[in-house]
Write an enzyme that holds these catalytic residues in place. Sequence first.
Site, mmCIF file in Angstrom:
data_model
loop_
_atom_site.group_PDB
_atom_site.id
_atom_site.type_symbol
_atom_site.label_atom_id
_atom_site.label_comp_id
_atom_site.label_asym_id
_atom_site.label_seq_id
_atom_site.Cartn_x
_atom_site.Cartn_y
_atom_site.Cartn_z
ATOM 1 N N VAL A 268 12.067 -23.964 19.688
ATOM 2 C CA VAL A 268 11.545 -25.441 19.247
ATOM 3 C C VAL A 268 10.474 -25.423 18.349
ATOM 4 O O VAL A 268 9.416 -25.420 18.769
ATOM 5 C CB VAL A 268 11.160 -26.181 20.656
ATOM 6 N N ASP A 445 6.838 -22.011 18.387
ATOM 7 C CA ASP A 445 7.705 -22.618 19.011
ATOM 8 C C ASP A 445 6.927 -23.358 20.188
ATOM 9 O O ASP A 445 5.993 -22.919 21.136
ATOM 10 C CB ASP A 445 8.119 -21.385 19.829
ATOM 11 N N HIS A 446 7.148 -24.557 20.371
ATOM 12 C CA HIS A 446 6.445 -25.742 21.346
ATOM 13 C C HIS A 446 6.662 -25.136 22.820
ATOM 14 O O HIS A 446 5.771 -25.786 23.733
ATOM 15 C CB HIS A 446 6.878 -26.849 20.966
ATOM 16 N N ARG A 447 7.485 -24.348 22.960
ATOM 17 C CA ARG A 447 7.858 -23.948 24.344
ATOM 18 C C ARG A 447 6.774 -23.155 24.781
ATOM 19 O O ARG A 447 6.568 -23.054 26.074
ATOM 20 C CB ARG A 447 9.327 -23.150 24.620
ATOM 21 N N VAL A 449 3.590 -22.738 22.881
ATOM 22 C CA VAL A 449 2.204 -22.951 22.220
ATOM 23 C C VAL A 449 2.288 -24.408 22.348
ATOM 24 O O VAL A 449 3.106 -25.285 21.815
ATOM 25 C CB VAL A 449 2.272 -22.418 20.968
#
Length: 476
Positions: A268, A445-447, A449
């Site tokens: 993401v 990756d927003h999942r 971080v």
Amino acid sequence: MPKEIILPELAESVVEGEILKWLVAEGDELKKDQPFVEVMTDKVTVELPSPYAGVLVKKLVNEGDIVKVHAPIALIAEPGEVAGAISDRNTEPTPAPSIQAQEERSIVEPGNVNEDSGEELSLFKPDKKPEQVKNPFTQATLRGVAVAEPPRAATNPYGRVIAVPAARKLARELGLDIAQIPGSGPGGRVRVEDVRSYAEHQGSRVEAAPQPTPVAPAPVQAPAPAGFPAPVQYKPPKGYEGLEERVPLRGLRRAIANQMVASHLYTVRTLSVDEADLTELVELRSRLKPEAEKQGVKLSYLPFIFKALARALKKFPSLNSSMDEARQEIVLKKYYNIGMAVATDAGLVVPVIKDVDRKSVLELAAEVGELAEKARAGKLTPEDMVGSTFSVTNIGSIGALFSFPIINVPDAAILGVHSIQKRPVVMDNDEIKVRHMMYLSLSFDHRLVDGAEAAMFCKEVIRLLERPDLLMLEAI
């Protein structure tokens, strides 16, 4: 008796390779350890040496084929055996493969079977004979009790069903969802017979219906597996037919395309942009550059950036992590290997500098130069390309202001560093000065971080780059 040459394990994580180019022809004599074929794996091109001395009797795969590790790719014979081997092949020509076998040839695996005759092909040794493969749809129910639903089809790491093209075509024509059809081929691959058996099984559960008038099947778009877009066929605009050139998607470009699809599907991606005042770093590099040249090392800004990243990654470990999709676990890494994107004539590759935190600026500068040179010469090894925990792309070397870098999966993030430009800056005392400024663009990756953590990570990198003396003072 001719010997099989198999595709060896070129690295721990390599499971297949693409046959790029045969360096010898059938009938040519080979010396032991003589390179005879070029293979690409994970963006790396290697020349395979022959494990035996003799004559290349037959090539079992074609250029462009994707071959599994340990699959046979050629036959080699002693010089005295060549005449007999060629005679045997000439007196009993190999029967024409079935349509299904032709479709399966694009992905070569041990255990191919001539499915028209049910006999083993003479050049392969399948794990099971066709009659030994159980059909999940022909098993009887137990005393009227319904058998549990059969398992779904096997999928590749990108979520796409593993199936031969002929099976996909037949499933589309029959209006079947290929994701529901278990495969009996190697690795769970769906074959034509699996589709037919599934269709018969589905038909036996429904009362007889009137037979449709035989007509040519209308083209039906294949159902896309979850999370994977349906393939789109390109058509030239009207009036421009014949004014285009089609180039097969092969070699490094195919490897890059697969990596980009994986990055798109399994991250993401979010962007955070900041800027750094590198005036002090520019002055420090200018002072150290002549000393580095005396030691035969070209000193760029990347070694300083790598040192700052290693420090910041230790403070913000989520940026140095990966997602284990299969086990649904976050993997926090205690080592610091930085991938370095290098543009080559063939495409972009990402060699990896290992243990950045344990190396000096000069050691990193020397390794940056060596890997970049190997990349442009096409001499990278599989070991040069694996094990990254974070990546850097130096867009500034070609003049871009800033960018949105693609994450190098399975890394959690990648930092884009851009051109250093002189710009007027308002200082803390309201004085305006000309400073050396650079944009930093962090894709993460927003999942794994959070946005705030990504911003703090960037600020830590900037703090160390703006005060390069801190790289000497602070403990590793």
